[in-house]
Design a protein around this motif. Sequence first.
Motif, PDB file in Angstrom:
ATOM      1  N   CYS A  44       4.324  -9.837 -22.369  1.00 60.85           N
ATOM      2  CA  CYS A  44       4.341  -9.067 -21.544  1.00 60.85           C
ATOM      3  C   CYS A  44       3.400  -8.798 -20.882  1.00 60.85           C
ATOM      4  CB  CYS A  44       4.347  -7.793 -22.650  1.00 60.85           C
ATOM      5  SG  CYS A  44       3.519  -6.204 -22.063  1.00 60.85           S
ATOM      6  N   ILE A  45       3.378  -8.330 -19.617  1.00 56.61           N
ATOM      7  CA  ILE A  45       2.462  -8.179 -18.484  1.00 56.61           C
ATOM      8  C   ILE A  45       2.504  -6.738 -18.027  1.00 56.61           C
ATOM      9  CG2 ILE A  45       3.790  -9.093 -16.566  1.00 56.61           C
ATOM     10  CD1 ILE A  45       1.192 -10.067 -15.137  1.00 56.61           C
ATOM     11  N   TRP A  46       1.303  -5.915 -18.041  1.00 59.35           N
ATOM     12  CA  TRP A  46       1.415  -4.546 -17.864  1.00 59.35           C
ATOM     13  C   TRP A  46       0.181  -4.055 -17.342  1.00 59.35           C
ATOM     14  CZ3 TRP A  46       3.813  -0.169 -17.701  1.00 59.35           C
ATOM     15  CH2 TRP A  46       3.383   0.951 -18.204  1.00 59.35           C
ATOM     16  N   VAL A  47       0.672  -3.488 -16.145  1.00 58.29           N
ATOM     17  CA  VAL A  47      -0.253  -2.704 -15.227  1.00 58.29           C
ATOM     18  C   VAL A  47      -0.185  -1.265 -15.356  1.00 58.29           C
ATOM     19  CG1 VAL A  47      -1.266  -2.418 -12.882  1.00 58.29           C
ATOM     20  CG2 VAL A  47      -0.573  -4.799 -13.777  1.00 58.29           C
ATOM     21  N   HIS A  48      -1.060  -0.497 -15.909  1.00 56.56           N
ATOM     22  CA  HIS A  48      -0.921   0.857 -16.400  1.00 56.56           C
ATOM     23  C   HIS A  48      -0.411   1.589 -14.989  1.00 56.56           C
ATOM     24  CE1 HIS A  48      -1.702   5.121 -17.299  1.00 56.56           C
ATOM     25  NE2 HIS A  48      -1.648   4.530 -18.630  1.00 56.56           N
TER      26      HIS A  48
ATOM     27  N   LYS B 141      10.099 -14.116  -9.718  1.00 59.16           N
ATOM     28  CA  LYS B 141      10.683 -14.961  -8.727  1.00 59.16           C
ATOM     29  C   LYS B 141       9.583 -14.927  -7.757  1.00 59.16           C
ATOM     30  CE  LYS B 141      15.588 -14.509  -9.849  1.00 59.16           C
ATOM     31  NZ  LYS B 141      16.726 -13.623  -9.405  1.00 59.16           N
ATOM     32  N   LYS B 142       9.174 -14.046  -7.129  1.00 60.17           N
ATOM     33  CA  LYS B 142       8.391 -13.918  -6.059  1.00 60.17           C
ATOM     34  C   LYS B 142       6.958 -14.705  -6.239  1.00 60.17           C
ATOM     35  CE  LYS B 142       8.850  -9.386  -3.786  1.00 60.17           C
ATOM     36  NZ  LYS B 142       8.363  -7.920  -3.887  1.00 60.17           N
ATOM     37  N   HIS B 143       6.836 -14.945  -7.669  1.00 58.77           N
ATOM     38  CA  HIS B 143       5.425 -15.877  -7.881  1.00 58.77           C
ATOM     39  C   HIS B 143       6.055 -17.278  -8.348  1.00 58.77           C
ATOM     40  CE1 HIS B 143       3.586 -11.517  -7.993  1.00 58.77           C
ATOM     41  NE2 HIS B 143       2.669 -12.524  -7.956  1.00 58.77           N
TER      42      HIS B 143
ATOM     43  N   ARG C 116      -1.271   0.219 -10.288  1.00 60.40           N
ATOM     44  CA  ARG C 116      -0.185  -1.005  -9.740  1.00 60.40           C
ATOM     45  C   ARG C 116      -0.623  -1.118  -8.060  1.00 60.40           C
ATOM     46  NH1 ARG C 116       5.269   2.074 -11.069  1.00 60.40           N
ATOM     47  NH2 ARG C 116       3.593   3.837 -10.711  1.00 60.40           N
ATOM     48  N   LYS C 117      -0.154  -2.142  -7.606  1.00 56.20           N
ATOM     49  CA  LYS C 117      -0.075  -2.536  -6.369  1.00 56.20           C
ATOM     50  C   LYS C 117      -1.780  -2.675  -5.829  1.00 56.20           C
ATOM     51  CE  LYS C 117       4.359  -0.932  -4.695  1.00 56.20           C
ATOM     52  NZ  LYS C 117       5.076  -2.183  -4.435  1.00 56.20           N
ATOM     53  N   ARG C 118      -2.499  -3.196  -6.450  1.00 55.73           N
ATOM     54  CA  ARG C 118      -3.864  -3.506  -6.411  1.00 55.73           C
ATOM     55  C   ARG C 118      -4.108  -5.060  -6.489  1.00 55.73           C
ATOM     56  NH1 ARG C 118      -7.626   1.198  -8.826  1.00 55.73           N
ATOM     57  NH2 ARG C 118      -6.082   2.815  -8.822  1.00 55.73           N
ATOM     58  N   GLY C 119      -3.146  -5.779  -6.768  1.00 57.25           N
ATOM     59  CA  GLY C 119      -3.314  -7.131  -7.001  1.00 57.25           C
ATOM     60  C   GLY C 119      -3.514  -7.509  -8.660  1.00 57.25           C
ATOM     61  N   MET C 120      -3.688  -6.410  -9.417  1.00 59.60           N
ATOM     62  CA  MET C 120      -4.016  -6.721 -10.978  1.00 59.60           C
ATOM     63  C   MET C 120      -2.919  -7.588 -11.574  1.00 59.60           C
ATOM     64  SD  MET C 120      -5.599  -3.713 -12.572  1.00 59.60           S
ATOM     65  CE  MET C 120      -7.611  -3.163 -12.527  1.00 59.60           C
ATOM     66  N   GLY C 121      -1.663  -7.272 -11.188  1.00 57.40           N
ATOM     67  CA  GLY C 121      -0.498  -8.191 -11.817  1.00 57.40           C
ATOM     68  C   GLY C 121      -0.522  -9.433 -11.618  1.00 57.40           C
ATOM     69  N   THR C 122      -0.620  -9.827 -10.126  1.00 55.56           N
ATOM     70  CA  THR C 122      -0.888 -11.358  -9.670  1.00 55.56           C
ATOM     71  C   THR C 122      -2.015 -12.057 -10.282  1.00 55.56           C
ATOM     72  OG1 THR C 122       0.063 -10.484  -7.683  1.00 55.56           O
ATOM     73  CG2 THR C 122      -1.132 -12.536  -7.521  1.00 55.56           C
ATOM     74  N   ALA C 123      -3.280 -11.270 -10.388  1.00 56.07           N
ATOM     75  CA  ALA C 123      -4.480 -11.926 -10.899  1.00 56.07           C
ATOM     76  C   ALA C 123      -4.347 -12.262 -12.219  1.00 56.07           C
ATOM     77  CB  ALA C 123      -5.481 -11.000 -10.807  1.00 56.07           C
TER      78      ALA C 123
END
Length: 262
Positions: A80-84, A135-137, A94-101
């Motif tokens: 699981c990956i989870w950005v509050h 997929k984007k990653h 979300r949308k601050r780059g935390m998920g990608t990092a």
Amino acid sequence: MKITDITPETKNLYFCCLEDWSEDMKEAGDGKQKWYDAMKEKGLKVKFALDNNDVIGGMIQYLPIEHSMYEGEKLYVVLCIWVHGHRQGRGDYRKRGMGTALLEAAEEDVKQLGANGLVTWGLIIPVFMRASWFKKHGYKVVDKSSLMRLLWKPFNDKAVPPKFIKPVKKPGKGDGKVNITMFRNGWCQSMNITCERVRRAAQEFSGKIDLQEYETIDRQIVKEWGITDAVYVDGKEIPVGPPISYGKIRKKIAKKVSKVKI
Ligand SMILES: CC(C)(COP(=O)(O)OP(=O)(O)OC[C@H]1O[C@@H](n2cnc3c(N)ncnc32)[C@H](O)[C@@H]1OP(=O)(O)O)[C@@H](O)C(=O)NCCC(=O)NCCS
């Protein structure tokens, strides 16, 4: 923003999936803690993403595939990956780059640990973990099961594609009682909340329910059934995603109980 490992001070935030404001989480029981204690000995890793004020906004948990609900070897799995993303509590990160990092940090970590690749799962509908985001990653679909996709990013030529565990058998109907069968691994709080509510609701109809509970942290049980996380009421699977409300579960069971011929 920075990425850090879990510490004894941040463990409780992990156990409630960063939802320290949530009333639902109070009903999750201690399944996650028990699972964590067992799995950290087997290679489970947890990382957090922190904003510039050191507030935790996201998390990722991953472990060697042998201890997950998928088949494979020398691979790690992102459970699981989870950005509050809720307005309550710490707010929407979300949308601050935390998920990608977080994903990149996990990839780097498992490479260092000698894994041949990282595996994850995603849904083809826009809820929960989305296959499209992975997929984007650079993740590729390697197996399919209904709306779920298993995706992976192999790091070298030695990587062997992982697979979903296929269902072997299903629980049946009860005999003179309603059969409720729960399969629970423990990693997911949403599932833990649902299972605790099912257990509580079943107690309300005691004498009329045959309750079976399987802890699928035991790979033998997974081998026997081909099931890791599911709830069946008289042979019919209850759809679980977000936790089901207590009222809904109770109603489902009550309906079945009313039809039992004694
Ligand atoms: C999927 C998920 C992890 C992504 O996390 P995230 O931190 O929002 O991801 P990112 O910020 O790295 O990327 C998301 C988007 O924000 C954009 N973005 C990244 N940094 C940005 C910034 N500083 N400013 C504006 N936009 C930014 C990215 O370009 C990306 O765009 P895209 O939507 O076109 O891909 C998150 O949405 C999530 O937790 N979803 C729910 C998953 C879930 O249910 N998990 C539990 C399963 S049991």
